[in-house]
Design a protein around this motif. Sequence first.
Motif, PDB file in Angstrom:
ATOM      1  N   ASP A   1     -48.033 -23.306 -20.494  1.00 36.26           N
ATOM      2  CA  ASP A   1     -47.412 -24.439 -21.373  1.00 36.26           C
ATOM      3  C   ASP A   1     -47.018 -25.230 -19.848  1.00 36.26           C
ATOM      4  OD1 ASP A   1     -45.009 -22.947 -20.569  1.00 36.26           O
ATOM      5  OD2 ASP A   1     -44.506 -22.225 -21.638  1.00 36.26           O
TER       6      ASP A   1
ATOM      7  N   LYS B   1     -57.184 -27.124 -24.968  1.00 33.15           N
ATOM      8  CA  LYS B   1     -56.168 -27.309 -25.223  1.00 33.15           C
ATOM      9  C   LYS B   1     -55.285 -28.341 -26.184  1.00 33.15           C
ATOM     10  CE  LYS B   1     -56.419 -29.077 -20.590  1.00 33.15           C
ATOM     11  NZ  LYS B   1     -56.106 -29.711 -19.190  1.00 33.15           N
TER      12      LYS B   1
ATOM     13  N   THR C   1     -60.736 -19.863 -25.558  1.00 32.85           N
ATOM     14  CA  THR C   1     -60.228 -20.313 -24.188  1.00 32.85           C
ATOM     15  C   THR C   1     -61.150 -21.211 -24.308  1.00 32.85           C
ATOM     16  OG1 THR C   1     -60.600 -17.482 -24.169  1.00 32.85           O
ATOM     17  CG2 THR C   1     -60.803 -19.252 -22.186  1.00 32.85           C
TER      18      THR C   1
ATOM     19  N   CYS D   1     -53.056 -15.102 -28.044  1.00 32.20           N
ATOM     20  CA  CYS D   1     -53.809 -15.512 -26.979  1.00 32.20           C
ATOM     21  C   CYS D   1     -52.606 -16.142 -26.199  1.00 32.20           C
ATOM     22  CB  CYS D   1     -53.697 -17.265 -27.901  1.00 32.20           C
ATOM     23  SG  CYS D   1     -54.479 -17.475 -29.389  1.00 32.20           S
TER      24      CYS D   1
ATOM     25  N   GLY E   1     -50.342 -27.526 -24.084  1.00 33.48           N
ATOM     26  CA  GLY E   1     -50.320 -26.256 -23.773  1.00 33.48           C
ATOM     27  C   GLY E   1     -52.357 -25.765 -23.589  1.00 33.48           C
ATOM     28  N   GLU E   2     -52.946 -25.423 -23.171  1.00 31.68           N
ATOM     29  CA  GLU E   2     -54.167 -24.193 -22.818  1.00 31.68           C
ATOM     30  C   GLU E   2     -54.072 -23.071 -22.971  1.00 31.68           C
ATOM     31  OE1 GLU E   2     -57.726 -24.990 -18.885  1.00 31.68           O
ATOM     32  OE2 GLU E   2     -55.876 -25.625 -18.786  1.00 31.68           O
ATOM     33  N   VAL E   3     -55.481 -22.618 -23.758  1.00 35.96           N
ATOM     34  CA  VAL E   3     -55.272 -21.808 -23.786  1.00 35.96           C
ATOM     35  C   VAL E   3     -56.194 -21.058 -22.855  1.00 35.96           C
ATOM     36  CG1 VAL E   3     -56.519 -19.463 -25.366  1.00 35.96           C
ATOM     37  CG2 VAL E   3     -55.948 -21.546 -26.296  1.00 35.96           C
TER      38      VAL E   3
ATOM     39  N   CYS F   1     -58.542 -15.565 -25.151  1.00 44.17           N
ATOM     40  CA  CYS F   1     -58.053 -14.870 -26.245  1.00 44.17           C
ATOM     41  C   CYS F   1     -58.998 -14.683 -26.769  1.00 44.17           C
ATOM     42  CB  CYS F   1     -58.264 -16.388 -27.097  1.00 44.17           C
ATOM     43  SG  CYS F   1     -58.729 -17.029 -28.853  1.00 44.17           S
TER      44      CYS F   1
ATOM     45  N   VAL G   1     -48.483 -26.873 -28.619  1.00 45.81           N
ATOM     46  CA  VAL G   1     -47.410 -25.704 -28.451  1.00 45.81           C
ATOM     47  C   VAL G   1     -46.749 -26.464 -29.242  1.00 45.81           C
ATOM     48  CG1 VAL G   1     -46.703 -23.530 -27.459  1.00 45.81           C
ATOM     49  CG2 VAL G   1     -48.875 -24.345 -27.387  1.00 45.81           C
TER      50      VAL G   1
ATOM     51  N   VAL H   1     -51.046 -18.665 -23.294  1.00 45.00           N
ATOM     52  CA  VAL H   1     -50.930 -19.725 -23.692  1.00 45.00           C
ATOM     53  C   VAL H   1     -50.323 -20.351 -22.251  1.00 45.00           C
ATOM     54  CG1 VAL H   1     -50.831 -22.675 -24.875  1.00 45.00           C
ATOM     55  CG2 VAL H   1     -51.237 -19.870 -25.829  1.00 45.00           C
TER      56      VAL H   1
ATOM     57  N   ILE I   1     -48.937 -22.273 -32.134  1.00 41.98           N
ATOM     58  CA  ILE I   1     -50.007 -23.627 -32.020  1.00 41.98           C
ATOM     59  C   ILE I   1     -50.705 -23.977 -32.939  1.00 41.98           C
ATOM     60  CG2 ILE I   1     -52.710 -23.868 -30.976  1.00 41.98           C
ATOM     61  CD1 ILE I   1     -52.512 -21.360 -29.959  1.00 41.98           C
TER      62      ILE I   1
END
Length: 790
Positions: free
Chosen positions: A67, A86, A83, A63, A46-48, A51, A89, A65, A116
């Motif tokens: 997915d 990577k 933020t 956060c 996943g990428e935040v 945040c 998750v 995220v 996370i």
Amino acid sequence: MISLNWVKDYIDLKGEDLKELAVKVTKAGVNVEKVVTNHIDNLVIGEVVECYPHPDSDHLNVCKVNDGTSIRQIVCGAHNVRTGLKVIVALPKAVLPGNFEIKAGKIRGIESNGMICALFELGLEEKTEETYNKGITELDSSAKVGEDPLEYLGLDDTLYELDVHKHRNNDCYYHIGFAYEIGSIIGKSVTLPETSYNEIDDNINNHFSLKVETKKCPYYLAKMVKDIKIKESPDFIKKRLIASGMRPINNVVDISNYVMLEFGQPMHFFDKDKLGNKILVRDAKDNEKITTLDNKDRILNHNDIVITDGSKPVCIAGVMGGLNTDVDENTKSILIESAIFDAVSIRYTASNLSLKSEASIRYGKGLNYEYTLMAINRACHLLEKYADAKILTGMVVHDKVDKTPKTVEFKASEVNKLLGINISDEDMEKQLDKLGFSYALNNDIFTVTIPNRRLDMDSNVADIAEEIGRLYGYHNLVSTLPQVKTRRGVYVGDVLYRKEVSKRLRSLGINEVKTYTLVSPEMSKLFRYQDTQNIVLPNPMSVDKSVIRTSILPSLLNVYDYNKSRNVKDINIYEISKVYDVNYKEELKAAVLMKGNYMTNEWHQIVKVDFYLLKGIVENILNYLGFKNRYSFEIAAINDMHPGICAEIMVDREPIGFMGRIHPTIKKDEIYVLEFSLSKLIDKKVKPLKFKEVSKYPEVKKDMAFIVNKNVSAKEIMEQIKKSGGRLLTNIDVFDVYLGENIGSDEKSIAFSLTFSSNDKTLSDEEVTVVFDKIIVDVENKLNAKLRNK
């Protein structure tokens, strides 16, 4: 532990269910004790994307995220979440180690749909203060959102924990060997790893010499590299070592262990500058000392093998290196050892020094010399690639290995007979192809060459049958009754005669006794039939057991005395045993002693023991053994026997023993004995007993008595009667012998009962009378006899 990610380097496992593969491997004979997998469902990269701090907490963050399919909200307490990061998750329904299931919920009033994660939360890293303080795992920016994070990290591995049978060689203790095992099961070929490298313009022989002074080292290879750089190993090597249960140290040491787990060949790296320019391989000296890599002093003996620098030990061969030549952060040049040592010696040393290691286990099972060479080349390849090593030209070699190929010739029918099934030649070829065994088939005969990697197999068809059978599948065998020829178990030789005679004597009402082979000197002098000499023991336990008997009868006399002293009046005993002469020649004999009444009943009908009863017992035994009409009795004078009541037993006119009454000077009681050699009977051929049908027509019995001179025996008369009686005379019995009134002093009367019968008809009186009269005439004329009461 076998890493399937590692095995995939050598064999294509795409499309294979690894848990199902474990079942196939187990069915084929290599037990997969446990399948360990790191895979976790519902785990994504996943990428935040946003945040911010939790409104009701001073350490939590909210956060947003991505997915890969949606933007989800997750509450996270890690200090390093931010933020743009990577991350790993765990989506709802993911089950983490400890059976911890991720569920959607609220944390302090804020909705959270996932977790996370850090690696220790996934069971992929030990939870320590250091790993905890690191926070969540930060992935590289190149990680692709939505993909499996463990696969991206190279941690999505499946491990097989094997329980390898002790008779299986170490080919399942290393990854290439196990790749061949899988290949034989799923029918795929194995690709060996790269072993090429570049060499510099400098030869190892300019820097190093080798001498081997022990027969326990048939193969020793050495290569030299220089200008190495000690540093951290690449990730894939570290991960694979960890998966196999080994701790990474540095690139050089790790490469040594990596190649061992790859080819099954342990190696040792010496610091060349500490070692010097010479290696001498020899047997250790008693009480010789070495300090090993674990900084412990070890005391050796002559059963151990040591690597020395010409004088002092620098390594316990096959077990552990010495501290004085270890590779450290300052090492620049390395001498690589790849060798084969005597497996029994390595096992002894490892056990004696309590130093069992991964290396000693593999040395102790035996090694394939082909992989010994490939392993040293593979190590050079990896050292050049990951340690910047420069490899010197040439290799120092000591080679006394027998390289004779192991070949087996057989027909398919031989394998099928061993397995109890029917596999065609074509199916057998398929199984050999799967195994990777080269073969030729000519005129229905397979000629198979067993590869050197299978040291557990010998050059015999049974081992080939086992391999074919396990790949064909034991579960495919059909339950059938055994199709083998069987033979009736029978006794033979002296055991047969011992059993048969013993059974017959017991059926005649005689009791078996067991006595010592050793007797006293006085007893050994009794019944010296044929004057056989005794063996006298040089150091007897006692005088009464100092001579090895040549006759059983003295021992039976001791049994008789024992029973008589306890008021036993009727004694009928026998023993079958071996006796020995002065030349240690053994002879199996049977002996009988009888005294008193042979048979009594409530009506006082008594059968007393006498010479003729004893003679009947001998006849019964000899007839039972198949010697009918081949035996006779001759008057004899034998030591310690009554001179007028003693006879020698003859079979085929050869004496085999004697019978009669014991001389009154030995025992006043009327004791009758017999002893004969079963060994002499064993050597004689007998025809199988024949049985004839009993005549369904009535018998005719007639009696007659003849008065003859005392010198004429009943045997002579019976032979003449039999000769004159012809085929109608079926039996003759003596029922009376008379001496007394109306008979001359030099004469005796012997009465006979004659039985006449025919299998074809009822005999008439006239037919019997004609034969009966002829018998009378012939006996009177030829034996000077006269019919009594004529």
